[in-house]
Motif scaffolding. Structure first.
Motif, short mmCIF file in Angstrom:
data_model
loop_
_atom_site.label_atom_id
_atom_site.label_comp_id
_atom_site.label_asym_id
_atom_site.label_seq_id
_atom_site.Cartn_x
_atom_site.Cartn_y
_atom_site.Cartn_z
N GLU A 198 0.82 -1.22 0.00
CA GLU A 198 0.00 0.00 0.00
C GLU A 198 0.85 1.27 0.00
O GLU A 198 0.58 2.20 -0.74
CB GLU A 198 -0.92 -0.01 1.22
CG GLU A 198 -1.95 1.08 1.23
CD GLU A 198 -3.13 0.80 0.32
OE1 GLU A 198 -3.67 1.77 -0.22
OE2 GLU A 198 -3.52 -0.37 0.14
N HIS A 199 1.90 1.28 0.84
CA HIS A 199 2.63 2.53 1.07
C HIS A 199 3.94 2.66 0.28
O HIS A 199 4.51 3.75 0.23
CB HIS A 199 2.91 2.70 2.57
CG HIS A 199 1.64 2.78 3.36
ND1 HIS A 199 0.78 3.86 3.32
CD2 HIS A 199 1.06 1.88 4.20
CE1 HIS A 199 -0.25 3.64 4.09
NE2 HIS A 199 -0.11 2.44 4.64
N VAL A 200 4.41 1.56 -0.31
CA VAL A 200 5.66 1.60 -1.08
C VAL A 200 5.41 1.20 -2.54
O VAL A 200 5.74 1.94 -3.46
CB VAL A 200 6.76 0.70 -0.46
CG1 VAL A 200 8.03 0.74 -1.30
CG2 VAL A 200 7.05 1.11 0.98
N MET A 201 4.80 0.03 -2.73
CA MET A 201 4.64 -0.47 -4.09
C MET A 201 3.64 0.35 -4.90
O MET A 201 3.92 0.72 -6.04
CB MET A 201 4.23 -1.95 -4.07
CG MET A 201 4.25 -2.64 -5.43
SD MET A 201 2.80 -2.45 -6.46
CE MET A 201 1.60 -3.44 -5.60
N LEU A 202 2.47 0.66 -4.34
CA LEU A 202 1.48 1.42 -5.10
C LEU A 202 1.98 2.79 -5.54
O LEU A 202 1.86 3.13 -6.72
CB LEU A 202 0.17 1.57 -4.30
CG LEU A 202 -0.77 0.39 -4.31
CD1 LEU A 202 -2.04 0.72 -3.53
CD2 LEU A 202 -1.13 -0.07 -5.71
N PRO A 203 2.57 3.59 -4.64
CA PRO A 203 3.09 4.88 -5.11
C PRO A 203 4.19 4.72 -6.17
O PRO A 203 4.26 5.52 -7.12
CB PRO A 203 3.66 5.53 -3.84
CG PRO A 203 2.96 4.87 -2.71
CD PRO A 203 2.68 3.47 -3.17
N SER A 204 5.00 3.69 -6.04
CA SER A 204 6.06 3.45 -7.01
C SER A 204 5.48 3.09 -8.38
O SER A 204 5.93 3.61 -9.41
CB SER A 204 6.98 2.33 -6.51
OG SER A 204 8.01 2.08 -7.44
N THR A 205 4.49 2.20 -8.40
CA THR A 205 3.90 1.82 -9.69
C THR A 205 3.13 2.99 -10.30
O THR A 205 3.14 3.15 -11.52
CB THR A 205 2.97 0.59 -9.58
OG1 THR A 205 1.99 0.83 -8.59
CG2 THR A 205 3.76 -0.65 -9.22
N LYS A 232 3.99 6.09 -10.05
CA LYS A 232 5.03 6.96 -10.61
C LYS A 232 5.61 6.37 -11.90
O LYS A 232 5.84 7.08 -12.87
CB LYS A 232 6.15 7.15 -9.58
CG LYS A 232 7.25 8.07 -10.03
CD LYS A 232 8.29 8.23 -8.94
CE LYS A 232 9.44 9.10 -9.42
NZ LYS A 232 10.48 9.22 -8.40
N LEU A 233 5.84 5.06 -11.91
CA LEU A 233 6.48 4.42 -13.07
C LEU A 233 5.51 4.14 -14.21
O LEU A 233 5.88 4.20 -15.37
CB LEU A 233 7.14 3.11 -12.64
CG LEU A 233 8.36 3.25 -11.72
CD1 LEU A 233 8.73 1.89 -11.14
CD2 LEU A 233 9.53 3.85 -12.47
N TYR A 234 4.26 3.81 -13.90
CA TYR A 234 3.31 3.36 -14.92
C TYR A 234 2.11 4.28 -15.12
O TYR A 234 1.36 4.10 -16.08
CB TYR A 234 2.78 1.96 -14.56
CG TYR A 234 3.81 0.88 -14.70
CD1 TYR A 234 4.03 0.26 -15.92
CD2 TYR A 234 4.58 0.48 -13.62
CE1 TYR A 234 4.98 -0.73 -16.07
CE2 TYR A 234 5.53 -0.51 -13.75
CZ TYR A 234 5.72 -1.11 -14.97
OH TYR A 234 6.67 -2.09 -15.10
N GLY A 235 1.86 5.20 -14.20
CA GLY A 235 0.68 6.04 -14.33
C GLY A 235 -0.58 5.18 -14.27
O GLY A 235 -0.74 4.35 -13.40
N ALA A 236 -1.46 5.36 -15.25
CA ALA A 236 -2.73 4.63 -15.27
C ALA A 236 -2.64 3.29 -16.01
O ALA A 236 -3.63 2.59 -16.12
CB ALA A 236 -3.80 5.50 -15.92
#
Length: 88
Positions: free
Chosen positions: A26-33, A35-39
């Motif tokens: 929730e707090h690391v992977m989601l923000p990272s994805t 940022k890297l992948y957008g929608a």
């Protein structure tokens, strides 16, 4: 690690159970994805660790509409990286 780049490292100071794993997602992977992948759609590869295969973790991925393929060491780039790291 992903085709558009890498996300931040997450240092964990305790054993990882399903609840802790989901907090990391929730707090690391989601923000990272984001940022890297957008929608764009994301396929998330993981191994068969108990926290990864817990029913609550599967529900978490379904709730967030993230595809998690069946595990296969041949398809998991992390297994290759661990092999390289062990050799060094």
């Amino acid at each position: 690690m992903s085709s558009p780049g890498i996300g931040p490292l997450c240092f964990i100071k305790s054993r990882v159970n399903a609840a802790i794993y989901q907090e990391i997602l929730e707090h690391v992977m989601l923000p990272s994805t984001d940022k890297l992948y957008g929608a764009d759609d994301v396929i998330f590869q993981q191994d068969l660790a108990p926290a990864h295969t817990a029913k609550s973790t599967k529900t978490w991925f379904n709730d967030h509409e993230i595809t998690v393929p069946l595990n296969s060491p041949d398809q998991n780039p992390m297994e290759i990286l661990w092999g390289i790291a062990k050799k060094r």
